[in-house]
Design a protein around this motif. Structure first.
Motif, PDB file in Angstrom:
ATOM      1  N   TYR A 157       0.832  -1.209   0.000  1.00 42.87           N
ATOM      2  CA  TYR A 157       0.000   0.000   0.000  1.00 42.87           C
ATOM      3  C   TYR A 157       0.866   1.258   0.000  1.00 42.87           C
ATOM      4  O   TYR A 157       0.520   2.261  -0.651  1.00 42.87           O
ATOM      5  N   SER A 158       1.992   1.214   0.713  1.00 47.51           N
ATOM      6  CA  SER A 158       2.891   2.362   0.729  1.00 47.51           C
ATOM      7  C   SER A 158       3.435   2.652  -0.669  1.00 47.51           C
ATOM      8  O   SER A 158       3.581   3.810  -1.070  1.00 47.51           O
ATOM      9  N   ILE A 159       3.755   1.593  -1.425  1.00 44.52           N
ATOM     10  CA  ILE A 159       4.205   1.778  -2.810  1.00 44.52           C
ATOM     11  C   ILE A 159       3.096   2.439  -3.627  1.00 44.52           C
ATOM     12  O   ILE A 159       3.346   3.387  -4.385  1.00 44.52           O
ATOM     13  N   TYR A 160       1.875   1.954  -3.455  1.00 41.88           N
ATOM     14  CA  TYR A 160       0.731   2.556  -4.147  1.00 41.88           C
ATOM     15  C   TYR A 160       0.586   4.026  -3.758  1.00 41.88           C
ATOM     16  O   TYR A 160       0.357   4.892  -4.616  1.00 41.88           O
ATOM     17  N   GLY A 161       0.730   4.317  -2.467  1.00 38.68           N
ATOM     18  CA  GLY A 161       0.616   5.686  -1.994  1.00 38.68           C
ATOM     19  C   GLY A 161       1.709   6.583  -2.529  1.00 38.68           C
ATOM     20  O   GLY A 161       1.465   7.752  -2.866  1.00 38.68           O
ATOM     21  N   MET A 162       2.924   6.051  -2.635  1.00 39.13           N
ATOM     22  CA  MET A 162       4.039   6.818  -3.189  1.00 39.13           C
ATOM     23  C   MET A 162       3.803   7.125  -4.665  1.00 39.13           C
ATOM     24  O   MET A 162       4.051   8.243  -5.127  1.00 39.13           O
ATOM     25  N   LYS A 163       3.326   6.138  -5.392  1.00 44.82           N
ATOM     26  CA  LYS A 163       3.126   6.298  -6.837  1.00 44.82           C
ATOM     27  C   LYS A 163       1.989   7.269  -7.157  1.00 44.82           C
ATOM     28  O   LYS A 163       2.074   8.060  -8.099  1.00 44.82           O
ATOM     29  N   ASN A 164       0.937   7.221  -6.344  1.00 45.43           N
ATOM     30  CA  ASN A 164      -0.263   8.008  -6.640  1.00 45.43           C
ATOM     31  C   ASN A 164      -0.456   9.212  -5.714  1.00 45.43           C
ATOM     32  O   ASN A 164      -1.502   9.867  -5.789  1.00 45.43           O
ATOM     33  N   ARG A 165       0.529   9.459  -4.853  1.00 44.22           N
ATOM     34  CA  ARG A 165       0.461  10.601  -3.919  1.00 44.22           C
ATOM     35  C   ARG A 165      -0.864  10.577  -3.144  1.00 44.22           C
ATOM     36  O   ARG A 165      -1.614  11.558  -3.122  1.00 44.22           O
ATOM     37  N   VAL A 166      -1.136   9.442  -2.516  1.00 48.70           N
ATOM     38  CA  VAL A 166      -2.391   9.261  -1.786  1.00 48.70           C
ATOM     39  C   VAL A 166      -2.322   9.959  -0.431  1.00 48.70           C
ATOM     40  O   VAL A 166      -1.472   9.654   0.410  1.00 48.70           O
ATOM     41  N   GLY A 167      -3.213  10.904  -0.200  1.00 50.96           N
ATOM     42  CA  GLY A 167      -3.326  11.561   1.090  1.00 50.96           C
ATOM     43  C   GLY A 167      -2.119  12.400   1.455  1.00 50.96           C
ATOM     44  O   GLY A 167      -1.106  12.429   0.761  1.00 50.96           O
ATOM     45  N   ASN A 168      -2.218  13.082   2.563  1.00 52.96           N
ATOM     46  CA  ASN A 168      -1.123  13.904   3.077  1.00 52.96           C
ATOM     47  C   ASN A 168      -0.263  13.055   4.017  1.00 52.96           C
ATOM     48  O   ASN A 168      -0.115  13.351   5.201  1.00 52.96           O
ATOM     49  N   ILE A 169       0.281  11.975   3.457  1.00 52.23           N
ATOM     50  CA  ILE A 169       1.000  10.970   4.246  1.00 52.23           C
ATOM     51  C   ILE A 169       2.380  10.745   3.641  1.00 52.23           C
ATOM     52  O   ILE A 169       2.512  10.656   2.416  1.00 52.23           O
ATOM     53  N   GLY A 170       3.396  10.641   4.495  1.00 52.77           N
ATOM     54  CA  GLY A 170       4.757  10.385   4.015  1.00 52.77           C
ATOM     55  C   GLY A 170       4.986   8.909   3.783  1.00 52.77           C
ATOM     56  O   GLY A 170       5.711   8.255   4.551  1.00 52.77           O
ATOM     57  N   HIS A 171       4.384   8.361   2.722  1.00 51.81           N
ATOM     58  CA  HIS A 171       4.513   6.927   2.443  1.00 51.81           C
ATOM     59  C   HIS A 171       5.971   6.519   2.259  1.00 51.81           C
ATOM     60  O   HIS A 171       6.376   5.417   2.650  1.00 51.81           O
ATOM     61  N   ASP A 172       6.777   7.400   1.664  1.00 53.28           N
ATOM     62  CA  ASP A 172       8.184   7.064   1.446  1.00 53.28           C
ATOM     63  C   ASP A 172       8.939   6.959   2.765  1.00 53.28           C
ATOM     64  O   ASP A 172       9.816   6.103   2.913  1.00 53.28           O
ATOM     65  N   ALA A 173       8.599   7.796   3.747  1.00 53.24           N
ATOM     66  CA  ALA A 173       9.231   7.705   5.068  1.00 53.24           C
ATOM     67  C   ALA A 173       8.852   6.389   5.751  1.00 53.24           C
ATOM     68  O   ALA A 173       9.694   5.744   6.394  1.00 53.24           O
ATOM     69  N   HIS A 174       7.590   5.987   5.614  1.00 53.42           N
ATOM     70  CA  HIS A 174       7.146   4.708   6.172  1.00 53.42           C
ATOM     71  C   HIS A 174       7.955   3.566   5.549  1.00 53.42           C
ATOM     72  O   HIS A 174       8.445   2.672   6.260  1.00 53.42           O
ATOM     73  N   PHE A 175       8.083   3.611   4.224  1.00 52.21           N
ATOM     74  CA  PHE A 175       8.782   2.537   3.524  1.00 52.21           C
ATOM     75  C   PHE A 175      10.263   2.519   3.895  1.00 52.21           C
ATOM     76  O   PHE A 175      10.837   1.459   4.139  1.00 52.21           O
ATOM     77  N   GLY A 176      10.879   3.691   3.940  1.00 55.72           N
ATOM     78  CA  GLY A 176      12.288   3.759   4.322  1.00 55.72           C
ATOM     79  C   GLY A 176      12.518   3.248   5.729  1.00 55.72           C
ATOM     80  O   GLY A 176      13.499   2.556   6.008  1.00 55.72           O
ATOM     81  N   GLY A 177      11.594   3.573   6.631  1.00 57.19           N
ATOM     82  CA  GLY A 177      11.695   3.075   7.995  1.00 57.19           C
ATOM     83  C   GLY A 177      11.593   1.567   8.055  1.00 57.19           C
ATOM     84  O   GLY A 177      12.335   0.904   8.789  1.00 57.19           O
ATOM     85  N   ALA A 178      10.660   1.011   7.277  1.00 57.82           N
ATOM     86  CA  ALA A 178      10.503  -0.450   7.239  1.00 57.82           C
ATOM     87  C   ALA A 178      11.764  -1.121   6.721  1.00 57.82           C
ATOM     88  O   ALA A 178      12.187  -2.160   7.245  1.00 57.82           O
ATOM     89  N   ILE A 179      12.374  -0.541   5.691  1.00 54.50           N
ATOM     90  CA  ILE A 179      13.640  -1.078   5.179  1.00 54.50           C
ATOM     91  C   ILE A 179      14.697  -1.063   6.278  1.00 54.50           C
ATOM     92  O   ILE A 179      15.435  -2.039   6.471  1.00 54.50           O
ATOM     93  N   GLY A 180      14.748   0.046   7.026  1.00 55.28           N
ATOM     94  CA  GLY A 180      15.703   0.138   8.127  1.00 55.28           C
ATOM     95  C   GLY A 180      15.488  -0.935   9.168  1.00 55.28           C
ATOM     96  O   GLY A 180      16.426  -1.616   9.585  1.00 55.28           O
ATOM     97  N   GLY A 181      14.224  -1.106   9.596  1.00 51.29           N
ATOM     98  CA  GLY A 181      13.925  -2.126  10.588  1.00 51.29           C
ATOM     99  C   GLY A 181      14.254  -3.522  10.098  1.00 51.29           C
ATOM    100  O   GLY A 181      14.787  -4.348  10.852  1.00 51.29           O
TER     101      GLY A 181
END
Length: 216
Positions: A154-178
């Protein structure tokens, strides 16, 4: 896993106090939020400080409740110090991915502990993939790994389509870190839970392929 750890309490308190300061001090908020233009001019500290600011009380409560439910599960497996390493690394990697995808948007701004918290969530799922999660809108338990994979897709979908006022890329980067830091700390997971490591890596590989092929 028992009672909430002191480390978790300190991190939640730091987020609450700094966010409260930001709620009531516009200058403080503007000085320490994530802003691409300011970061490219040399204020890299914003990539860290922004992780302790939140847009409003609802944003703060959601992140801190998520941290509350999953922090001690990670601490149980890796210890306090390694938990802090995962938290900070996820925060910074979330900011780095945001900076990468928005590097030409000099007015782009963001705040929140979402990258760090998502890193802890993904770490907890990797360490204990058999745990079940309950979501408000779904009355049945969901296997943690299903939720983790679905959330990143869903985060990838949100990043691609700019869904909502949400930092989907920050969520994804954090998940990669974890995900990555946990595997570095516990390489035994490649032997004991190799299938789960592969499954949880699928959304990360999809993001990489989509970016390389120009679809993101």
């Amino acid at each position: 896993m028992g009672n909430i750890s002191l480390v978790t309490i300190i991190i939640i308190a730091a987020n609450a106090l700094i966010s409260y300061k930001g709620f009531n001090d516009y200058t403080f908020f503007e000085r320490y939020k994530f802003n691409v233009g300011s970061i490219t001019r040399g204020e890299q500290f914003r990539m860290f400080s922004s992780g302790f600011l939140h847009a409003d009380m609802q944003h703060l409560l959601f992140n801190m409740l998520t941290l509350f439910f999953f922090a001690d599960r990670v601490i149980f497996y890796v210890g306090n110090f390694n938990f802090i390493v995962i938290y900070i690394a996820s925060l910074v990697l979330g900011s780095l991915l945001s900076l990468y995808f928005h590097k030409n948007e000099y007015h782009y701004s963001a705040v929140g502990a979402s990258g760090a918290v998502t890193g802890i969530l993904y770490s907890a799922i990797l360490l204990d993939p058999n745990m079940s999660l309950y979501l408000f809108f779904i009355p049945i338990p969901i296997p943690a790994y299903i939720f983790g994979i679905g959330y990143l897709l869903y985060s990838i979908y949100g990043m691609k389509n700019r869904v909502g006022n949400i930092g989907h890329d920050a969520h994804f980067g954090g998940a990669i870190g974890g995900f990555v830091i946990t595997l570095i700390m516990m390489p035994s997971l490649f032997q004991t839970d190799l299938l789960m490591v592969i499954l949880l890596a699928i959304p990360i590989l999809i993001l990489f392929v989509m970016h390389k092929t120009g679809k993101l």
